[in-house]
Design an enzyme around this catalytic site. Structure first.
Site: not given
Length: 177
Positions: A84, A109, A119, A82
């Site tokens: 981040e 998330c 994340c 992801h």
């Protein structure tokens, strides 16, 4: 790198709220520099290879002096990374300086199938205490994302700038929601 120049001043309806999990979104809660950095994160979301199983997200980490420390987008470092996670991975082994802010085009998330740590937990563990987002995660891949709530309950100041949400959604036009 210095702060991007926003093309307009923020105007945000809404007012700050103190309930956990509710980000603030008043003009006093963020600056024009925040709008500029969040626009950069949204631009990074448009660099993501499209996926039918994941959002396209961009993230930027900025120090207290307004210098970019790291940035990333979904699927940049690995197919299941992801945004981040990518930005934080670029800082691996380096402590995040006090006062740093993470800008993300989408709420970090709170649950995921592809990797062990969501994340929002990565952000909390990093020591970042301020996160600015454009868009809350819709119920597409995870029902009722709790990233904002989890971070707020852990002492992270979460600010939402909803006038940039439409741009963040545009990076995800390939998804049907």
């Amino acid at each position: 790198m210095t702060s991007p120049s926003p093309s307009s001043s923020p105007s945000c309806p809404g007012s700050p709220t103190s309930s956990p999990g509710s980000p603030t979104s008043s003009p006093a809660a963020y600056t024009s520099a925040d709008v500029g950095w969040l626009r950069r994160a949204v631009e990074l979301a448009h660099d993501c290879p499209p996926s039918t199983t994941a959002f396209s997200v961009g993230a930027v980490i900025v120090d207290a002096e307004g210098r970019e420390l790291a940035s990333g987008h979904s699927r940049e470092l690995a197919p299941d990374f992801h945004a981040e996670e990518s930005a934080l991975a670029k800082l691996a082994g380096t402590p995040v300086p006090a006062g740093a802010t993470l800008y993300s085009s989408l709420e970090p998330c709170s649950r995921r199938a592809s990797r062990p740590t969501p994340c929002s937990e990565l952000v909390i563990a990093s020591g970042i205490r301020r996160v600015v987002i454009a868009w809350r995660e819709p119920d597409v891949f995870v029902t009722n994302c709790q990233g904002v709530r989890l971070m707020a309950e852990s002492g992270v100041d979460v600010i939402e700038i909803p006038e940039l949400a439409e741009s963040a959604r545009a990076a995800n036009a390939h998804l049907r929601f």
